[in-house]
Scaffold this motif. Structure first.
Motif, PDB file in Angstrom:
ATOM      1  N   ASP A  39       0.752  -0.939  -0.461  1.00 37.04           N
ATOM      2  CA  ASP A  39       0.095   0.071  -0.377  1.00 37.04           C
ATOM      3  C   ASP A  39       1.197   1.176   0.089  1.00 37.04           C
ATOM      4  OD1 ASP A  39      -2.475   1.517   0.021  1.00 37.04           O
ATOM      5  OD2 ASP A  39      -2.640   1.255   2.058  1.00 37.04           O
ATOM      6  N   GLY A  40       0.653   2.248  -0.631  1.00 37.04           N
ATOM      7  CA  GLY A  40       1.446   3.652  -0.043  1.00 37.04           C
ATOM      8  C   GLY A  40       1.967   3.746  -1.969  1.00 37.04           C
ATOM      9  N   PHE A  56       7.566   2.271   7.243  1.00 37.60           N
ATOM     10  CA  PHE A  56       6.248   1.942   6.904  1.00 37.60           C
ATOM     11  C   PHE A  56       5.272   2.021   8.717  1.00 37.60           C
ATOM     12  CE2 PHE A  56       8.384   0.604   3.104  1.00 37.60           C
ATOM     13  CZ  PHE A  56       8.019   1.488   2.490  1.00 37.60           C
ATOM     14  N   HIS A  91       1.096  -1.179   5.670  1.00 40.95           N
ATOM     15  CA  HIS A  91       1.684  -1.268   4.577  1.00 40.95           C
ATOM     16  C   HIS A  91       2.402  -2.469   3.600  1.00 40.95           C
ATOM     17  CE1 HIS A  91       0.714   3.156   4.531  1.00 40.95           C
ATOM     18  NE2 HIS A  91      -0.257   2.321   5.084  1.00 40.95           N
TER      19      HIS A  91
END
Length: 112
Positions: free
Chosen positions: A70-71, A103, A107
């Motif tokens: 994610d991200g 992080f 994530h």
């Protein structure tokens, strides 16, 4: 990390503690050596034991391969370097340069 709790008698010299390999200094408040009550040390031990148990139960640990899920770095992989409940530092190569990026645990995942 980096703290060691020890008992001592106030009337005795602290020289043996200070000369122990790895000891840099004693925690002080002004000129007073910090005192931690035994109940606090016991709580620290319990929390550390719980963290160790979680790590043994499959949580990420330093040296594990991870993949960003994610991200902005999604899809990149690296090695977990520092791991805590709130954040994980990951060593990765970005634009040919080694980088350490922090992080949230949500994530990251182990690569398949």
């Amino acid at each position: 990390p980096g703290y060691c709790f020890c008992g001592y008698v106030a009337e005795q010299s602290i020289a043996p503690i200070r000369s122990t390999p790895g000891v840099i200094s004693l925690v002080r408040f002004g000129m007073e050596i910090a005192v931690v009550q035994p109940a606090v040390v016991e709580r620290v031990r319990r929390v550390e034991a719980a963290l160790q148990a979680n790590a043994a139960a499959g949580a990420l640990k330093p040296g594990d391969k991870v993949k960003v899920i994610d991200g902005p770095f999604v899809g990149l992989e690296g090695l977990a370097s520092r791991v805590s409940a709130e954040r994980i530092d990951v060593l990765m190569t970005i634009m040919g340069q080694p980088q350490r990026i922090r992080f949230s645990p949500g994530h990251l995942a182990r690569p398949v």
